[in-house]
Design an enzyme around this catalytic site. Structure first.
Site, PDB file in Angstrom:
ATOM      1  NE  ARG A 272     -24.635  -4.698 -22.107  1.00 32.07           N
ATOM      2  CZ  ARG A 272     -23.740  -5.314 -21.331  1.00 32.07           C
ATOM      3  NH1 ARG A 272     -22.472  -5.388 -21.693  1.00 32.07           N
ATOM      4  NH2 ARG A 272     -24.108  -5.855 -20.178  1.00 32.07           N
TER       5      ARG A 272
ATOM      6  CB  ILE B  62     -25.962  -3.126 -17.319  1.00 28.28           C
ATOM      7  CG1 ILE B  62     -26.634  -3.122 -18.695  1.00 28.28           C
ATOM      8  CG2 ILE B  62     -24.528  -3.629 -17.452  1.00 28.28           C
ATOM      9  CD1 ILE B  62     -25.950  -2.160 -19.710  1.00 28.28           C
ATOM     10  CB  SER B  63     -29.435  -7.737 -17.769  1.00 26.22           C
ATOM     11  OG  SER B  63     -30.359  -7.291 -16.809  1.00 26.22           O
ATOM     12  CD  GLN B  64     -24.951 -13.517 -19.696  1.00 25.45           C
ATOM     13  OE1 GLN B  64     -25.784 -13.990 -18.926  1.00 25.45           O
ATOM     14  NE2 GLN B  64     -24.107 -14.257 -20.380  1.00 25.45           N
ATOM     15  N   PRO B  65     -26.008  -9.301 -21.849  1.00 25.66           N
ATOM     16  CG  PRO B  65     -24.550  -8.173 -23.286  1.00 25.66           C
ATOM     17  CD  PRO B  65     -24.616  -8.809 -21.924  1.00 25.66           C
TER      18      PRO B  65
END
Ligand code: SAH
Length: 212
Positions: free
Chosen positions: A34, A60-63
């Protein structure tokens, strides 16, 4: 850079504890570096379960949410092979999709982000992704219909064009709302749509008609 990441494994373990159960999704998370998707100053936070800024006012989105949305695609009745993603952003979600599905198409309205994401796909040897600079409200009709469409920005209302680009039995995963957003999982059944509300989410807005 190879598709392997020691720290990704610890992130996958964390997501497993948070309720992600799909082994396929957890393996893809574990293998994806990431940090490659983040600006230098934020790389040290890459394996935290949080959304982070990627420039141009985007994130960037939360995993966890990347994993959850991907899991919803795998739980589809139809076997998903061809996926359309709206909102490429950093390309992190795109890279996860590319490891699980045969063909991935992704549309982004901000050219600089799209350019960086494309370079990252090449660095990771993910060659089953096609990207387009354009307005995601319109989908990408010439490549469709799709088995699934995943939208990674919040829509004020339902983008009608996206419904039309789904195969019968296909799934649309989309955050809907402004202040209070809910993740919707919509399945197309003939002329009907079955909607399930999954959970509360927080995404940047899906901007209409303004390509930069
Ligand atoms: N999945 C991405 C999320 C990025 S944030 C990631 O994890 O990195 C959402 C993205 O949607 C932003 O990059 C934003 O520019 C893009 N976006 C917003 N409105 C859009 C539209 N109408 N068409 C295409 N992309 C759009």
């Amino acid at each position: 850079m190879r598709l392997t990441s020691r720290k990704g494994e610890s992130l996958a373990q964390l997501l497993h504890k948070e309720g992600i159960s799909s082994a396929k999704v957890l393996t893809a998370i574990a293998k994806t570096p990431r940090e490659l998707f983040l600006p230098d100053a934020l790389k040290h936070k890459a394996y935290q379960n949080t959304a982070l800024p990627i420039g141009q006012g985007q994130t960037i989105s939360q995993p966890y949410i990347v994993a959850r949305m991907t899991e919803l695609l795998l739980e589809s009745d139809n076997q998903v092979q061809t996926v359309l993603e709206i909102g490429t952003g950093s390309g992190y979600q795109t890279a996860i999709l590319a490891q699980l599905f045969t063909n991935v198409y992704s549309v982004e309205r901000i050219k600089t982000l799209q350019f960086q994401a494309k370079r990252r796909m090449n660095q990771l040897d993910l060659h089953n992704v096609k990207m387009k600079h354009g307005d995601g409200w319109l989908g990408w009709s010439s490549k469709g219909p799709y088995d699934a469409i995943i939208v990674t920005a919040a829509a004020k209302s339902m983008p009608k064009e996206l419904y039309q680009q789904l195969n019968d039995g296909g799934r649309l995963i989309i955050p809907v709302g402004e202040e209070n957003q809910q993740l919707h999982c919509i399945t197309k059944r003939g002329d009907e749509f079955e909607t399930k509300i999954i959970e509360a989410v927080r995404f940047v807005p899906l901007v209409a008609g303004d390509i930069i």
